[in-house]
Design a protein around this motif. Sequence first.
Motif, mmCIF file in Angstrom:
data_model
loop_
_atom_site.group_PDB
_atom_site.id
_atom_site.type_symbol
_atom_site.label_atom_id
_atom_site.label_comp_id
_atom_site.label_asym_id
_atom_site.label_seq_id
_atom_site.Cartn_x
_atom_site.Cartn_y
_atom_site.Cartn_z
ATOM 1 N N LEU A 1 -53.437 -16.371 26.288
ATOM 2 C CA LEU A 1 -52.689 -15.129 26.107
ATOM 3 C C LEU A 1 -53.185 -13.998 27.013
ATOM 4 O O LEU A 1 -52.513 -12.976 27.142
ATOM 5 N N ASP A 2 -54.357 -14.170 27.633
ATOM 6 C CA ASP A 2 -54.842 -13.189 28.586
ATOM 7 C C ASP A 2 -54.219 -13.359 29.968
ATOM 8 O O ASP A 2 -54.380 -12.503 30.838
ATOM 9 N N ASP A 3 -53.516 -14.461 30.159
ATOM 10 C CA ASP A 3 -52.938 -14.809 31.464
ATOM 11 C C ASP A 3 -51.416 -14.639 31.391
ATOM 12 O O ASP A 3 -50.731 -15.444 30.756
ATOM 13 N N SER A 4 -50.889 -13.594 32.013
ATOM 14 C CA SER A 4 -49.460 -13.309 31.907
ATOM 15 C C SER A 4 -48.603 -14.455 32.431
ATOM 16 O O SER A 4 -47.558 -14.770 31.864
ATOM 17 N N VAL B 1 -48.456 -17.170 29.810
ATOM 18 C CA VAL B 1 -47.566 -16.805 28.701
ATOM 19 C C VAL B 1 -46.102 -17.030 29.100
ATOM 20 O O VAL B 1 -45.314 -17.594 28.332
ATOM 21 N N GLU B 2 -45.744 -16.622 30.301
ATOM 22 C CA GLU B 2 -44.375 -16.820 30.768
ATOM 23 C C GLU B 2 -44.048 -18.305 30.916
ATOM 24 O O GLU B 2 -42.926 -18.730 30.639
ATOM 25 N N GLU C 1 -41.076 -23.154 28.275
ATOM 26 C CA GLU C 1 -41.082 -24.474 27.640
ATOM 27 C C GLU C 1 -40.524 -24.452 26.220
ATOM 28 O O GLU C 1 -40.334 -25.502 25.607
ATOM 29 N N LEU C 2 -40.277 -23.259 25.688
ATOM 30 C CA LEU C 2 -39.730 -23.144 24.336
ATOM 31 C C LEU C 2 -38.232 -23.401 24.341
ATOM 32 O O LEU C 2 -37.586 -23.317 25.396
ATOM 33 N N CYS D 1 -38.998 -11.607 24.490
ATOM 34 C CA CYS D 1 -38.079 -11.920 23.387
ATOM 35 C C CYS D 1 -36.632 -11.538 23.708
ATOM 36 O O CYS D 1 -35.701 -12.048 23.083
ATOM 37 N N ILE D 2 -36.452 -10.649 24.674
ATOM 38 C CA ILE D 2 -35.101 -10.191 25.021
ATOM 39 C C ILE D 2 -34.284 -11.368 25.548
ATOM 40 O O ILE D 2 -34.688 -12.045 26.487
#
Length: 245
Positions: free
Chosen positions: A64-67, A70-71, A76-77, A122-123
């Motif tokens: 979570l420290d690595d933007s 996270v992207e 993958e979701l 989330c947008i």
Amino acid sequence: MSEPTTSLAGQVVVVMGGSAGIGLETARLARANGARVIITGRDRERLEKAAVEVGAESALTVDLDDSADVERVFGELPEQLDHILMGGSGPFYAPLAELDLQEAERFINQHLVGSLRIARLCIGRVRAGGSLTFISGTGARRPGVGLMLAAIATAAQSAIVANAAVEIAPVRVNTVAAGFVDTPLSARLLGDQLEERRAQLRATLPIGRVVGPEDVAALVVHLMTNTALTGATYDVDGGQQLIPG
């Protein structure tokens, strides 16, 4: 907009930080309520064990420290998500005179900029009426030596959710501010002082017992299913703030 419901049946619930503590209990409860659960975490081995334990649909490692990481995980979701829980990584306590500014910067980036990053991702991905929930804390509401960074994070998180609730509506955004919760993280922080702290809380809290991760998870799932709730901070501390400190 979704109608009020108490069911998560068939809905996609993503728990970021779902391998232990509050995140794990939320994943377990969401799954028990019929959700398709996806958990993320940093430790692959612990994450896979948690996924089997709760019956998660998948488990994804993320820093979570690595933007960029996270992207990557968001890519993958599933295309449409119903609910996201962003778990907390724990408080930061240090007197100002002893403060490591690099560590302080990392903490602020993770908690504040990290929250903005998740809200923006989330947008277009979380459905109308779905939810984004953050885990924050209550322990730094009273000023004290060593509490400055925790207090900043606590206050800023409430401001972030209030504004995000307006900006990314109709996605709902809330934060759960927890007091002491009896989790593995608390055990690591307190070490051999854990039992003393538990006994103190049992004797002083208005509820007469220690708050557990299942208590916080119950509120998180309620925030997912109650479509009237957005833009607010909800305390779960067993009345800890009511005790003269």
